[in-house]
Design a protein around this motif. Structure first.
Motif, mmCIF file in Angstrom:
data_model
loop_
_atom_site.group_PDB
_atom_site.id
_atom_site.type_symbol
_atom_site.label_atom_id
_atom_site.label_comp_id
_atom_site.label_asym_id
_atom_site.label_seq_id
_atom_site.Cartn_x
_atom_site.Cartn_y
_atom_site.Cartn_z
ATOM 1 N N GLY A 14 -0.400 -15.875 14.250
ATOM 2 C CA GLY A 14 0.954 -15.526 14.810
ATOM 3 C C GLY A 14 1.533 -14.290 14.029
ATOM 4 O O GLY A 14 1.904 -14.718 12.737
ATOM 5 N N HIS A 15 1.870 -13.377 14.649
ATOM 6 C CA HIS A 15 2.434 -11.965 13.675
ATOM 7 C C HIS A 15 3.899 -12.311 13.776
ATOM 8 O O HIS A 15 4.391 -12.283 14.769
ATOM 9 N N ARG A 16 4.229 -12.250 12.607
ATOM 10 C CA ARG A 16 5.806 -12.469 12.337
ATOM 11 C C ARG A 16 6.238 -13.848 13.193
ATOM 12 O O ARG A 16 7.613 -13.797 13.519
ATOM 13 N N GLY A 17 5.376 -14.471 13.113
ATOM 14 C CA GLY A 17 5.586 -15.818 14.138
ATOM 15 C C GLY A 17 5.131 -15.725 15.290
ATOM 16 O O GLY A 17 3.944 -15.836 15.455
ATOM 17 N N VAL A 41 0.651 -18.670 10.821
ATOM 18 C CA VAL A 41 1.789 -17.334 11.126
ATOM 19 C C VAL A 41 1.526 -16.382 9.895
ATOM 20 O O VAL A 41 1.286 -16.862 8.553
ATOM 21 N N GLU A 42 1.875 -15.139 10.293
ATOM 22 C CA GLU A 42 2.176 -14.327 9.271
ATOM 23 C C GLU A 42 3.643 -13.952 9.165
ATOM 24 O O GLU A 42 4.396 -14.073 10.396
ATOM 25 N N PHE A 43 4.143 -13.520 7.971
ATOM 26 C CA PHE A 43 5.648 -12.857 7.929
ATOM 27 C C PHE A 43 5.755 -12.146 6.777
ATOM 28 O O PHE A 43 4.786 -12.005 5.892
ATOM 29 N N ASP A 44 6.915 -11.644 6.636
ATOM 30 C CA ASP A 44 7.263 -10.521 5.554
ATOM 31 C C ASP A 44 8.526 -10.822 4.811
ATOM 32 O O ASP A 44 9.299 -11.344 5.167
ATOM 33 N N ALA A 45 8.352 -10.813 3.416
ATOM 34 C CA ALA A 45 8.759 -11.393 2.542
ATOM 35 C C ALA A 45 9.539 -10.224 1.559
ATOM 36 O O ALA A 45 8.792 -9.434 1.166
ATOM 37 N N LEU A 56 12.304 -10.531 6.357
ATOM 38 C CA LEU A 56 12.556 -9.479 7.008
ATOM 39 C C LEU A 56 11.586 -8.458 6.868
ATOM 40 O O LEU A 56 10.955 -8.218 5.830
ATOM 41 N N HIS A 57 11.333 -7.716 8.116
ATOM 42 C CA HIS A 57 10.091 -6.610 7.959
ATOM 43 C C HIS A 57 10.673 -5.237 7.562
ATOM 44 O O HIS A 57 10.089 -4.692 6.670
ATOM 45 N N ASP A 58 11.962 -4.789 7.918
ATOM 46 C CA ASP A 58 12.375 -3.636 7.681
ATOM 47 C C ASP A 58 13.098 -3.409 6.317
ATOM 48 O O ASP A 58 13.708 -4.468 5.818
ATOM 49 N N VAL A 116 1.554 -14.786 3.532
ATOM 50 C CA VAL A 116 2.923 -14.143 3.299
ATOM 51 C C VAL A 116 2.612 -12.703 2.974
ATOM 52 O O VAL A 116 1.711 -12.564 1.873
ATOM 53 N N GLU A 117 3.294 -11.872 3.866
ATOM 54 C CA GLU A 117 3.113 -10.494 3.315
ATOM 55 C C GLU A 117 4.147 -10.124 2.375
ATOM 56 O O GLU A 117 5.565 -10.280 2.803
ATOM 57 N N ILE A 118 3.912 -9.600 1.164
ATOM 58 C CA ILE A 118 4.829 -9.152 0.338
ATOM 59 C C ILE A 118 5.337 -7.604 0.894
ATOM 60 O O ILE A 118 4.461 -6.924 1.027
ATOM 61 N N LYS A 119 6.465 -7.367 1.331
ATOM 62 C CA LYS A 119 7.032 -6.120 1.823
ATOM 63 C C LYS A 119 8.045 -5.824 1.066
ATOM 64 O O LYS A 119 9.483 -5.847 1.468
ATOM 65 N N PRO A 120 7.669 -5.296 -0.031
ATOM 66 C CA PRO A 120 8.910 -4.755 -0.850
ATOM 67 C C PRO A 120 9.725 -3.594 -0.381
ATOM 68 O O PRO A 120 9.254 -2.638 0.144
ATOM 69 N N SER A 151 -0.517 -7.530 0.705
ATOM 70 C CA SER A 151 0.523 -6.261 0.681
ATOM 71 C C SER A 151 0.204 -5.016 0.956
ATOM 72 O O SER A 151 -1.210 -4.991 0.679
ATOM 73 N N PHE A 152 0.668 -4.115 1.513
ATOM 74 C CA PHE A 152 0.417 -2.933 1.505
ATOM 75 C C PHE A 152 0.547 -2.237 0.192
ATOM 76 O O PHE A 152 0.013 -1.087 -0.176
ATOM 77 N N SER A 153 1.353 -2.922 -0.617
ATOM 78 C CA SER A 153 1.846 -2.358 -1.898
ATOM 79 C C SER A 153 0.861 -2.511 -2.902
ATOM 80 O O SER A 153 0.475 -3.761 -3.328
ATOM 81 N N LEU A 176 -5.663 -7.577 0.775
ATOM 82 C CA LEU A 176 -5.263 -6.016 0.289
ATOM 83 C C LEU A 176 -5.008 -5.482 1.984
ATOM 84 O O LEU A 176 -5.994 -5.527 2.627
ATOM 85 N N LEU A 177 -3.801 -5.185 2.343
ATOM 86 C CA LEU A 177 -3.529 -4.580 3.615
ATOM 87 C C LEU A 177 -3.698 -3.079 3.692
ATOM 88 O O LEU A 177 -3.107 -2.490 2.614
ATOM 89 N N LEU A 178 -4.237 -2.543 4.542
ATOM 90 C CA LEU A 178 -4.452 -1.299 4.510
ATOM 91 C C LEU A 178 -4.074 -0.689 6.042
ATOM 92 O O LEU A 178 -4.109 -1.199 7.101
ATOM 93 N N VAL A 221 -7.309 -8.395 10.966
ATOM 94 C CA VAL A 221 -6.913 -7.141 11.900
ATOM 95 C C VAL A 221 -5.667 -7.222 12.329
ATOM 96 O O VAL A 221 -5.228 -8.274 13.032
ATOM 97 N N TYR A 222 -4.652 -6.380 12.311
ATOM 98 C CA TYR A 222 -3.481 -6.342 12.871
ATOM 99 C C TYR A 222 -3.255 -5.273 13.811
ATOM 100 O O TYR A 222 -3.973 -4.036 13.662
ATOM 101 N N THR A 223 -2.406 -5.285 14.770
ATOM 102 C CA THR A 223 -1.575 -6.205 15.502
ATOM 103 C C THR A 223 -2.415 -6.146 16.907
ATOM 104 O O THR A 223 -2.229 -5.210 17.496
HETATM 105 O O1 G3P Z 1 -0.073 -8.329 7.757
HETATM 106 C C1 G3P Z 1 -0.028 -7.753 8.767
HETATM 107 C C2 G3P Z 1 0.920 -6.784 9.521
HETATM 108 O O2 G3P Z 1 2.147 -7.490 9.577
HETATM 109 C C3 G3P Z 1 1.140 -5.607 8.849
HETATM 110 O O3 G3P Z 1 2.033 -4.734 9.456
HETATM 111 O O4 G3P Z 1 4.178 -3.821 9.812
HETATM 112 O O5 G3P Z 1 3.610 -5.800 10.944
HETATM 113 O O6 G3P Z 1 4.095 -5.821 8.648
HETATM 114 P P1 G3P Z 1 3.495 -5.047 9.587
#
Ligand code: G3P
Ligand code: MG
Length: 255
Positions: A14-17, A41-45, A56-58, A116-120, A151-153, A176-178, A221-223
């Motif tokens: 589940g993307h962001r839930g 689930v995936e989420f942004d931290a 939070l994503h943004d 857990v996606e590290i989203k600095p 993470s993308f970072s 590794l997120l690309l 693979v997303y999304t």
């Molecule tokens: O982690 C997969 C996906 O969530 C990456 O893109 O922008 O939705 O965080 P974004």
């Protein structure tokens, strides 16, 4: 070398839930993902101004809350006072921005695994990795299979790798997120000790998918919200897709 044998991921995450049915990166979203049958689930931290780890994503709160401004400049208490659900629909007015610790406790109750996606926020790559891994080390239940940390970072992942190396046997698997398809993807993944590579569906080709699998990595693979696209990706050997509609994909594709 790759630790992927130790990690198993479900095909549908589940993307962001469950972002099409409930506000993203909220506990209500994880409850919805569970109700739809998701097992991960995936989420942004990211970090608050006072170094708490929140979801939070943004970089700014404007899109997904009733507030305005940069999360990195706001305290945890200011962020948690915001309404993180009304933007999505009036029924969600009580949703709040959760901390990572609240999230892990919720996932434990729901018996959900996670990525857990590290989203600095800009310039906070290293400290965000430290914050996320420290908090996971404190609150992740020992009996539960480890979460996948991505993470993308590059800087965040390098810091995560350093922290992992200081904890022999207890490191968190890294992904590794690309966004695009860098020529040196394999070198990057090796440098970071990643177990998985997470690609954007528009950047992935069948040949690249084959190469990633041949190199021994999990491929996520997303999304992916379209059933036919999901079928094609699984036929290419993709291990898992992130989706805003986990129930739809589970109904059509199964586990
Ligand atoms: O982690 C997969 C996906 O969530 C990456 O893109 O922008 O939705 O965080 P974004
Ligand atoms: Mg994400």
């Amino acid at each position: 070398q790759s630790q992927q044998a130790a990690l198993s991921v479900p095909r549908v995450i589940g993307h962001r839930g469950a972002a099409q049915a409930a506000p993203e990166n909220t506990l209500e979203g994880f409850i919805e993902a569970k109700a739809q049958g998701a097992s991960w689930v995936e989420f942004d931290a990211k970090l608050t101004a006072d170094n708490a780890v929140i979801l939070l994503h943004d970089d700014i709160v404007d899109r997904t809350t009733n507030g305005m401004g940069f999360a990195a400049q706001m305290s945890l208490s200011a962020l948690q006072a915001l309404d993180a659900g009304s933007w999505f629909g009036p029924a969600w007015a009580n949703s709040r921005i959760p901390t990572l610790a609240e999230t892990i406790a919720c996932l434990e109750r729901l018996e959900l695994g996670c990525n857990v996606e590290i989203k600095p926020c800009p310039g906070r790559d290293r400290e965000t990795a430290v914050g996320v891994l420290d908090e996971l080390g404190r609150v992740w239940p020992t009996a539960k299979p480890l979460p996948l940390v991505s993470s993308f970072s590059y800087e965040s992942l390098l810091e995560a790798r350093r922290i992992n190396e200081a904890r022999p046997g207890a490191g968190f698997p890294l992904g590794l997120l690309l966004e695009d398809a860098p020529a040196d993807w394999l070198g990057l993944a090796q440098e970071l000790g990643a177990v998985s590579i997470h690609c954007w569906h528009e950047a992935l080709t069948q040949d690249w998918a084959r190469a990633i699998k041949q190199a021994g990595y999990l491929l996520l693979v997303y999304t992916v919200n379209d059933v036919n696209l999901a079928r094609q990706l699984f036929a290419w050997g993709v291990d898992a897709v992130f989706t805003d509609v986990p129930g739809r994909l589970l109904a059509e594709i199964g586990r």
